[in-house]
Design a protein around this motif. Structure first.
Motif, PDB file in Angstrom:
ATOM      1  N   ILE A 128       0.863  -1.182   0.000  1.00 55.27           N
ATOM      2  CA  ILE A 128       0.000   0.000   0.000  1.00 55.27           C
ATOM      3  C   ILE A 128       0.900   1.233   0.000  1.00 55.27           C
ATOM      4  O   ILE A 128       1.765   1.388   0.862  1.00 55.27           O
ATOM      5  CB  ILE A 128      -0.927   0.034   1.231  1.00 55.27           C
ATOM      6  CG1 ILE A 128      -1.746  -1.256   1.356  1.00 55.27           C
ATOM      7  CG2 ILE A 128      -1.805   1.279   1.198  1.00 55.27           C
ATOM      8  CD1 ILE A 128      -2.732  -1.506   0.248  1.00 55.27           C
ATOM      9  N   LEU A 129       0.685   2.105  -0.972  1.00 53.72           N
ATOM     10  CA  LEU A 129       1.459   3.337  -1.114  1.00 53.72           C
ATOM     11  C   LEU A 129       0.609   4.525  -0.706  1.00 53.72           C
ATOM     12  O   LEU A 129      -0.534   4.657  -1.159  1.00 53.72           O
ATOM     13  CB  LEU A 129       1.909   3.505  -2.577  1.00 53.72           C
ATOM     14  CG  LEU A 129       2.670   4.773  -2.918  1.00 53.72           C
ATOM     15  CD1 LEU A 129       4.019   4.805  -2.210  1.00 53.72           C
ATOM     16  CD2 LEU A 129       2.850   4.878  -4.434  1.00 53.72           C
ATOM     17  N   ILE A 146      -3.444   2.273  -3.079  1.00 50.58           N
ATOM     18  CA  ILE A 146      -2.884   3.623  -2.976  1.00 50.58           C
ATOM     19  C   ILE A 146      -3.832   4.486  -2.162  1.00 50.58           C
ATOM     20  O   ILE A 146      -5.047   4.483  -2.389  1.00 50.58           O
ATOM     21  CB  ILE A 146      -2.683   4.257  -4.368  1.00 50.58           C
ATOM     22  CG1 ILE A 146      -1.771   3.377  -5.228  1.00 50.58           C
ATOM     23  CG2 ILE A 146      -2.112   5.669  -4.244  1.00 50.58           C
ATOM     24  CD1 ILE A 146      -1.727   3.764  -6.692  1.00 50.58           C
ATOM     25  N   VAL A 147      -3.263   5.232  -1.220  1.00 50.66           N
ATOM     26  CA  VAL A 147      -4.020   6.196  -0.426  1.00 50.66           C
ATOM     27  C   VAL A 147      -3.567   7.586  -0.867  1.00 50.66           C
ATOM     28  O   VAL A 147      -2.391   7.913  -0.756  1.00 50.66           O
ATOM     29  CB  VAL A 147      -3.754   6.040   1.086  1.00 50.66           C
ATOM     30  CG1 VAL A 147      -4.598   7.036   1.871  1.00 50.66           C
ATOM     31  CG2 VAL A 147      -4.000   4.621   1.548  1.00 50.66           C
ATOM     32  N   PHE A 148      -4.499   8.377  -1.381  1.00 49.91           N
ATOM     33  CA  PHE A 148      -4.208   9.755  -1.747  1.00 49.91           C
ATOM     34  C   PHE A 148      -4.643  10.647  -0.595  1.00 49.91           C
ATOM     35  O   PHE A 148      -5.812  10.633  -0.206  1.00 49.91           O
ATOM     36  CB  PHE A 148      -4.964  10.150  -3.017  1.00 49.91           C
ATOM     37  CG  PHE A 148      -4.488   9.437  -4.246  1.00 49.91           C
ATOM     38  CD1 PHE A 148      -3.360   9.868  -4.910  1.00 49.91           C
ATOM     39  CD2 PHE A 148      -5.162   8.321  -4.713  1.00 49.91           C
ATOM     40  CE1 PHE A 148      -2.918   9.209  -6.044  1.00 49.91           C
ATOM     41  CE2 PHE A 148      -4.726   7.656  -5.841  1.00 49.91           C
ATOM     42  CZ  PHE A 148      -3.591   8.101  -6.510  1.00 49.91           C
ATOM     43  N   ALA A 162       4.472   2.456   2.282  1.00 54.82           N
ATOM     44  CA  ALA A 162       5.470   3.495   2.010  1.00 54.82           C
ATOM     45  C   ALA A 162       4.723   4.787   1.728  1.00 54.82           C
ATOM     46  O   ALA A 162       3.534   4.776   1.410  1.00 54.82           O
ATOM     47  CB  ALA A 162       6.340   3.112   0.815  1.00 54.82           C
ATOM     48  N   VAL A 163       5.439   5.917   1.830  1.00 54.95           N
ATOM     49  CA  VAL A 163       4.856   7.229   1.566  1.00 54.95           C
ATOM     50  C   VAL A 163       5.708   7.954   0.537  1.00 54.95           C
ATOM     51  O   VAL A 163       6.938   7.959   0.632  1.00 54.95           O
ATOM     52  CB  VAL A 163       4.763   8.079   2.855  1.00 54.95           C
ATOM     53  CG1 VAL A 163       4.279   9.496   2.546  1.00 54.95           C
ATOM     54  CG2 VAL A 163       3.856   7.422   3.880  1.00 54.95           C
ATOM     55  N   GLU A 164       5.044   8.554  -0.433  1.00 54.24           N
ATOM     56  CA  GLU A 164       5.677   9.449  -1.405  1.00 54.24           C
ATOM     57  C   GLU A 164       5.097  10.842  -1.176  1.00 54.24           C
ATOM     58  O   GLU A 164       3.883  10.992  -1.044  1.00 54.24           O
ATOM     59  CB  GLU A 164       5.387   9.017  -2.844  1.00 54.24           C
ATOM     60  CG  GLU A 164       6.040   7.726  -3.258  1.00 54.24           C
ATOM     61  CD  GLU A 164       7.516   7.888  -3.602  1.00 54.24           C
ATOM     62  OE1 GLU A 164       7.939   9.020  -3.929  1.00 54.24           O
ATOM     63  OE2 GLU A 164       8.229   6.879  -3.546  1.00 54.24           O
TER      64      GLU A 164
END
Length: 178
Positions: free
Chosen positions: A3-4, A58-60, A35-37
């Protein structure tokens, strides 16, 4: 299962980061790696596209401004390939969730609008409802127990949805509205 989290804000946003971190912590507790971007501007790199493409979920996360998501998040979504003419589509066939924060409860529908757009323009399967964290969800910039519980529910549900999306050939066959 990976999960990003995408933290899309031009400013230091401790409340938005707290919401994102709570969702990712729940996803990790459900067995995912996370992870986090950070997306602070309109630059979309090949590295970011590859990270999006490698994630099953993906979490926005974005603060809201005038009932809309931050401009770095809008710029990211506008620039991502959607799969037309044989191009890659890094969000297609991916599970998603959205976390929005705001200074007023009046902006909650902006988060729901963005969640809906993600599904239409990318064929991403996005959890409903969107999570909106308003002023009552924080005490001294930290999540309240209720805010943390809502984020935990989304984090666990995202892992479940990602598993379902990855194993469904019918869902994987869906295409964006181009």
């Amino acid at each position: 299962m990976h999960i990003l989290g995408i933290l899309a804000t031009p400013y230091d946003s401790t409340r938005t980061r707290a919401g994102l971190d709570a969702v990712l912590a729940a996803s990790a507790a459900a067995g995912a790696t996370t992870a986090v971007e950070l997306q602070r501007d309109a630059t979309v790199t090949d590295t970011l596209i590859a990270a999006l493409d490698d994630a099953e979920g993906i979490v926005f996360a974005s603060p809201t401004f005038r009932a809309g998501v931050s401009w770095p998040l809008k710029a990211l979504i506008d620039q991502l390939p959607r799969g037309g003419n044989g191009e890659a589509a890094p969000l297609r066939g991916t599970a998603g969730a959205t976390v929005a924060t705001g200074a007023s409860d009046h902006h909650f529908l902006g988060a729901e609008d963005f969640r809906s757009r993600l599904g239409h323009v990318s064929a991403m399967q996005v959890l409903a409802p969107a999570i909106y964290l308003g002023p009552d969800d924080f005490a001294d910039r930290a999540l309240t127990d209720d805010g943390r519980a809502r984020c935990a529910t989304i984090g666990g549900a995202l892992v479940d949805l990602a598993r379902a999306v990855q194993t469904s050939s019918a869902i994987q066959a869906l295409r964006p509205q181009i």
